[in-house]
Design a protein around this motif. Structure first.
Motif, mmCIF file in Angstrom:
data_model
loop_
_atom_site.group_PDB
_atom_site.id
_atom_site.type_symbol
_atom_site.label_atom_id
_atom_site.label_comp_id
_atom_site.label_asym_id
_atom_site.label_seq_id
_atom_site.Cartn_x
_atom_site.Cartn_y
_atom_site.Cartn_z
ATOM 1 N N SER A 121 37.107 34.159 39.487
ATOM 2 C CA SER A 121 37.695 35.272 40.226
ATOM 3 C C SER A 121 36.687 36.411 40.299
ATOM 4 O O SER A 121 35.663 36.415 39.603
ATOM 5 C CB SER A 121 38.998 35.753 39.581
ATOM 6 O OG SER A 121 38.754 36.261 38.274
ATOM 7 N N TYR A 122 37.012 37.374 41.146
ATOM 8 C CA TYR A 122 36.152 38.538 41.342
ATOM 9 C C TYR A 122 37.031 39.773 41.415
ATOM 10 O O TYR A 122 38.029 39.783 42.147
ATOM 11 C CB TYR A 122 35.343 38.379 42.625
ATOM 12 C CG TYR A 122 34.608 39.630 43.063
ATOM 13 C CD1 TYR A 122 33.366 39.945 42.529
ATOM 14 C CD2 TYR A 122 35.164 40.485 44.015
ATOM 15 C CE1 TYR A 122 32.690 41.089 42.924
ATOM 16 C CE2 TYR A 122 34.487 41.632 44.419
ATOM 17 C CZ TYR A 122 33.252 41.928 43.868
ATOM 18 O OH TYR A 122 32.597 43.063 44.259
ATOM 19 N N SER A 123 36.677 40.814 40.664
ATOM 20 C CA SER A 123 37.454 42.049 40.670
ATOM 21 C C SER A 123 36.558 43.229 41.011
ATOM 22 O O SER A 123 35.364 43.252 40.666
ATOM 23 C CB SER A 123 38.121 42.293 39.310
ATOM 24 O OG SER A 123 39.106 41.320 39.053
ATOM 25 N N GLN A 124 37.148 44.214 41.672
ATOM 26 C CA GLN A 124 36.427 45.426 42.050
ATOM 27 C C GLN A 124 37.428 46.579 42.020
ATOM 28 O O GLN A 124 38.575 46.430 42.445
ATOM 29 C CB GLN A 124 35.839 45.268 43.461
ATOM 30 C CG GLN A 124 35.002 46.431 43.931
ATOM 31 C CD GLN A 124 34.464 46.216 45.344
ATOM 32 O OE1 GLN A 124 34.278 47.185 46.091
ATOM 33 N NE2 GLN A 124 34.225 44.962 45.737
ATOM 34 N N THR A 125 36.989 47.725 41.503
ATOM 35 C CA THR A 125 37.839 48.909 41.426
ATOM 36 C C THR A 125 37.219 50.045 42.225
ATOM 37 O O THR A 125 36.048 50.376 42.037
ATOM 38 C CB THR A 125 38.043 49.353 39.969
ATOM 39 O OG1 THR A 125 38.661 48.286 39.233
ATOM 40 C CG2 THR A 125 38.940 50.582 39.903
ATOM 41 N N VAL A 126 38.009 50.622 43.125
ATOM 42 C CA VAL A 126 37.571 51.755 43.930
ATOM 43 C C VAL A 126 38.684 52.800 43.909
ATOM 44 O O VAL A 126 39.829 52.501 44.250
ATOM 45 C CB VAL A 126 37.270 51.344 45.384
ATOM 46 C CG1 VAL A 126 36.882 52.570 46.218
ATOM 47 C CG2 VAL A 126 36.170 50.298 45.443
ATOM 48 N N GLY A 127 38.351 54.003 43.488
ATOM 49 C CA GLY A 127 39.316 55.089 43.494
ATOM 50 C C GLY A 127 40.574 54.812 42.692
ATOM 51 O O GLY A 127 41.667 55.249 43.068
ATOM 52 N N GLY A 128 40.439 54.087 41.591
ATOM 53 C CA GLY A 128 41.581 53.790 40.737
ATOM 54 C C GLY A 128 42.391 52.574 41.154
ATOM 55 O O GLY A 128 43.316 52.164 40.436
ATOM 56 N N LEU A 129 42.065 51.971 42.297
ATOM 57 C CA LEU A 129 42.759 50.768 42.766
ATOM 58 C C LEU A 129 41.868 49.560 42.513
ATOM 59 O O LEU A 129 40.685 49.555 42.888
ATOM 60 C CB LEU A 129 43.078 50.884 44.256
ATOM 61 C CG LEU A 129 43.762 49.673 44.902
ATOM 62 C CD1 LEU A 129 45.165 49.478 44.356
ATOM 63 C CD2 LEU A 129 43.808 49.828 46.429
ATOM 64 N N THR A 130 42.426 48.525 41.889
ATOM 65 C CA THR A 130 41.671 47.310 41.590
ATOM 66 C C THR A 130 42.147 46.170 42.472
ATOM 67 O O THR A 130 43.350 45.948 42.635
ATOM 68 C CB THR A 130 41.826 46.916 40.117
ATOM 69 O OG1 THR A 130 41.324 47.972 39.284
ATOM 70 C CG2 THR A 130 41.057 45.635 39.802
ATOM 71 N N ILE A 131 41.173 45.444 43.035
ATOM 72 C CA ILE A 131 41.469 44.239 43.811
ATOM 73 C C ILE A 131 40.872 43.049 43.072
ATOM 74 O O ILE A 131 39.771 43.131 42.526
ATOM 75 C CB ILE A 131 40.888 44.352 45.243
ATOM 76 C CG1 ILE A 131 41.386 43.196 46.113
ATOM 77 C CG2 ILE A 131 39.377 44.413 45.236
ATOM 78 C CD1 ILE A 131 41.012 43.341 47.578
ATOM 79 N N THR A 132 41.622 41.962 43.002
ATOM 80 C CA THR A 132 41.145 40.735 42.370
ATOM 81 C C THR A 132 41.260 39.603 43.380
ATOM 82 O O THR A 132 42.323 39.400 43.972
ATOM 83 C CB THR A 132 41.962 40.403 41.112
ATOM 84 O OG1 THR A 132 41.859 41.482 40.180
ATOM 85 C CG2 THR A 132 41.447 39.126 40.456
ATOM 86 N N ALA A 133 40.156 38.886 43.581
ATOM 87 C CA ALA A 133 40.114 37.784 44.545
ATOM 88 C C ALA A 133 39.968 36.455 43.817
ATOM 89 O O ALA A 133 39.237 36.355 42.827
ATOM 90 C CB ALA A 133 38.958 37.975 45.519
ATOM 91 N N SER A 134 40.666 35.440 44.302
ATOM 92 C CA SER A 134 40.538 34.083 43.770
ATOM 93 C C SER A 134 40.523 33.098 44.929
ATOM 94 O O SER A 134 41.033 33.393 46.016
ATOM 95 C CB SER A 134 41.679 33.756 42.798
ATOM 96 O OG SER A 134 42.941 33.923 43.425
ATOM 97 N N ALA A 135 39.943 31.920 44.704
ATOM 98 C CA ALA A 135 39.769 30.928 45.760
ATOM 99 C C ALA A 135 40.684 29.722 45.538
ATOM 100 O O ALA A 135 40.873 29.266 44.400
ATOM 101 C CB ALA A 135 38.312 30.473 45.815
ATOM 102 N N TRP A 136 41.215 29.205 46.645
ATOM 103 C CA TRP A 136 42.132 28.069 46.614
ATOM 104 C C TRP A 136 41.842 27.158 47.804
ATOM 105 O O TRP A 136 41.267 27.589 48.807
ATOM 106 C CB TRP A 136 43.580 28.543 46.677
ATOM 107 C CG TRP A 136 43.956 29.464 45.563
ATOM 108 C CD1 TRP A 136 43.684 30.811 45.478
ATOM 109 C CD2 TRP A 136 44.617 29.110 44.344
ATOM 110 N NE1 TRP A 136 44.151 31.310 44.288
ATOM 111 C CE2 TRP A 136 44.740 30.287 43.572
ATOM 112 C CE3 TRP A 136 45.147 27.921 43.854
ATOM 113 C CZ2 TRP A 136 45.348 30.311 42.336
ATOM 114 C CZ3 TRP A 136 45.761 27.929 42.614
ATOM 115 C CH2 TRP A 136 45.858 29.109 41.864
#
Length: 229
Positions: free
Chosen positions: A38-53
């Motif tokens: 997975s891959y996570s990134q935080t910008v301005g207090g919001l975190t996005i996490t990406a995963s592949a399927w």
């Protein structure tokens, strides 16, 4: 307008939600090579996490794949049929539907409104299927039909350049977004470059607004007490 009503309306405005635009970029920062990474990134207090399927499981059901980020181009998928680190396999290291439907799931740390998605097209076609929802989503063992209604995106230009997808068709707020190469097709290839969303936040009132808010609520409480006596 009475001062009591004005204070109540101000209180409502102060406590209502507001949106702040946030953009996540996916053209650098490749995660470790592994199925289910997975891959996570935080910008301005919001975190996005990406995963592949990908639908390489038994009965075309989703199972974990490898998430790849190709520097300068964007995010793609190596599914279990293509193997780990499939960057030498033509366009198959992109988000594609050749043999199986690849999907990237974005999960947000708090509810968002969806803005736009940018992608790099490959092979002259990059049609997509998209879903969005609330709560958590576990794709393991599911079929595409289990996800419900999908927004279909058709890119009509055959020129392989950067495309922008407007996500305003998803109204409301969402905890996750799933982006797939177009379901039921075989010739779509894309790398996802960036995603723009609006994080739903509650504003912090200034001191004088707090004073008016509290005064208004006090007047409302006083009026209610007089009525019930």
């Amino acid at each position: 307008m009475s001062s009591t009503l004005r204070s109540v309306l101000l209180a409502s405005a102060l406590l209502s939600t507001q949106a702040a635009a946030t953009e996540f970029s996916f053209i650098s920062g490749n995660p470790a090579d592994a199925f289910g990474n997975s891959y996570s990134q935080t910008v301005g207090g919001l975190t996005i996490t990406a995963s592949a399927w990908s639908t390489t499981g038994h009965g075309n059901r989703y199972q974990t794949a490898e998430l790849e980020i190709f520097s300068g181009y964007g995010m793609g998928v190596c599914n279990r049929d293509e193997g780990l680190d499939c960057s030498s396999s033509g366009n198959k290291h992109a988000l594609d539907n050749s043999g199986a439907a690849d999907l990237i799931l974005f999960s947000f740390s708090s509810a968002v409104q969806l803005g736009q998605l940018s992608l790099q097209q490959f092979g002259g076609d990059s049609d997509l299927s998209l879903w969005a929802g609330s709560g958590s989503l576990n794709l393991e063992g599911q079929k595409t039909n289990d996800l419900g209604w999908a927004m279909a995106v058709t890119n009509t230009s055959r020129v392989d350049n950067i495309k922008t997808v407007n996500l305003s068709g998803f109204s409301g707020t969402y905890d996750w977004l799933a982006v797939s190469a177009r379901v039921s097709q075989l010739n779509d290839f894309a790398k996802l470059r960036a995603l723009q969303v609006e994080a739903v936040t509650s504003p912090v009132p200034e001191a004088d607004n707090w004073a008016m808010l509290l005064a208004g609520l006090g007047l409302v409480g006083f009026a209610v007490r007089r009525r019930i006596r």
